[in-house]
Enzyme design. Sequence first.
Site, mmCIF file in Angstrom:
data_model
loop_
_atom_site.group_PDB
_atom_site.id
_atom_site.type_symbol
_atom_site.label_atom_id
_atom_site.label_comp_id
_atom_site.label_asym_id
_atom_site.label_seq_id
_atom_site.Cartn_x
_atom_site.Cartn_y
_atom_site.Cartn_z
ATOM 1 N N HIS A 39 -47.470 81.393 -43.168
ATOM 2 C CA HIS A 39 -47.091 80.034 -42.779
ATOM 3 C C HIS A 39 -46.316 79.407 -43.933
ATOM 4 O O HIS A 39 -46.504 79.769 -45.095
ATOM 5 C CB HIS A 39 -48.376 79.249 -42.490
ATOM 6 C CG HIS A 39 -48.190 77.885 -41.913
ATOM 7 N ND1 HIS A 39 -47.815 76.800 -42.674
ATOM 8 C CD2 HIS A 39 -48.347 77.422 -40.646
ATOM 9 C CE1 HIS A 39 -47.762 75.725 -41.907
ATOM 10 N NE2 HIS A 39 -48.064 76.069 -40.674
ATOM 11 N N ASP A 44 -55.841 82.369 -47.190
ATOM 12 C CA ASP A 44 -55.604 81.280 -46.240
ATOM 13 C C ASP A 44 -56.385 81.613 -44.975
ATOM 14 O O ASP A 44 -55.998 82.480 -44.196
ATOM 15 C CB ASP A 44 -54.107 81.170 -45.948
ATOM 16 C CG ASP A 44 -53.782 80.139 -44.876
ATOM 17 O OD1 ASP A 44 -54.719 79.567 -44.281
ATOM 18 O OD2 ASP A 44 -52.586 79.918 -44.611
ATOM 19 N N GLN A 49 -56.590 80.137 -39.818
ATOM 20 C CA GLN A 49 -56.623 80.677 -38.460
ATOM 21 C C GLN A 49 -57.860 81.531 -38.189
ATOM 22 O O GLN A 49 -58.036 82.001 -37.063
ATOM 23 C CB GLN A 49 -55.362 81.505 -38.205
ATOM 24 C CG GLN A 49 -54.076 80.708 -38.198
ATOM 25 C CD GLN A 49 -54.006 79.706 -37.056
ATOM 26 O OE1 GLN A 49 -54.625 79.892 -36.010
ATOM 27 N NE2 GLN A 49 -53.256 78.637 -37.249
ATOM 28 N N CYS A 96 -43.735 77.170 -37.947
ATOM 29 C CA CYS A 96 -43.772 77.041 -39.415
ATOM 30 C C CYS A 96 -43.821 78.406 -40.083
ATOM 31 O O CYS A 96 -44.555 78.628 -41.046
ATOM 32 C CB CYS A 96 -44.958 76.188 -39.855
ATOM 33 S SG CYS A 96 -44.808 74.449 -39.406
#
Length: 405
Positions: free
Chosen positions: A121, A198, A201, A362
């Site tokens: 992203h 990250d 999600q 994105c």
Amino acid sequence: MNVTSIRNDFPILNQTINGKPLIYLDNAATTQKPQVVIDRISDYYKTINSNVHRGVHTLSQRATEAMENARITVQKFINAKEHREIVFTKGTTESINLVAQTFAQQFLNEGDSILISAVEHHANIVPWQQLCKQKKANLLVIPILENGELDLSNVDELLSKNVTLLAISHISNVLGTINPIELLIEKAHKKNIPVLIDAAQSVAHETIDVQKLDCDFLVFSGHKMYAPMGIGVLYGKTDWLNKLPPYQFGGEMILEVRFEETIFNELPFKFETGTPNVEGILGLETAIHYLQKIGLKQIAEYEHKLLTYATQKLNELSGIIFHGIAKHKSAVLSFNFQGIHNSDIGAILDQLGIAVRTGHHCAQPLMENLCVPGTVRASFAFYNTKEEIDMFIEGVKMAKKMLTM
């Protein structure tokens, strides 16, 4: 799971859009909020609204206690070793920027490298890209295979190029690919390279144990896990958080201020400047309890069934092009039809009350890699049903027919 009962927990689902029942398939962008989360926010403002950590009066003490209990809830949710390893932020983006800015001050030098992947992203690209420009460092990228999986054939070589940090997503927001983060963390740590994950999600779909993963940093947002917008989490190992300087300056992140000198607060408060988003923090805690009550294992199994069913149904349509067919995937489907713009499909589906995401999501470098301007993305949650998928498929068929006439 009793999906009918679960759907009743989400008041926003009980409405019509353009005269049609709402079918919400944009969960990778943000999830809807259950009534218990909405009630928690309302109750906070009705009963204990006060600034935290600063007052001796009862409301301030109650609000402070509630907030710090929520921190412990988050700690236990991801199995952090200590509650002071949990830093509250505005979301994944701020969490990444916090690490990027503070890490760079201490550990990124000219000629060094930051390693990311081709499926990231923008929030996990641009902060590192800009830092590399400022520091005259290098941004290295793990490429992907045609099926959307990471190409790890040269990852050892990449990790050998003066890499000071590996920053990588657990799950691609576009492709749904579940990246082999355990393997990557192991490889990075063999070279004494810290790792940021990250988990935006994945946190609502996979059980995350930061001690088992042994990641150095992990970030996620509340709004993608049925909590309010504007609240997020940075997890960091205590040793790393102690090494990093404060990100912003002001109230709360200090122990003592004189005109000549400032002594900064202890963890986690040295990273939490100003008045925090208390209602968001409490809403996040309630969302965690809600997810735990249903069970992350049950959620993952149900969402996988939805993914399998939707994939089979879409695969029956002629001319469809899937983007991301990795063996290990979350409940995200990205696709296109030859000669049809993704946003046109999304606009027609919206007229049918079906909410999907279109565009580059994105992730413009990934779109360039896929040689497309964007995709249609349907992302599923545990309140979605096979009946909704059937209606979605019929909507796609209708859109395809209208746009190829």
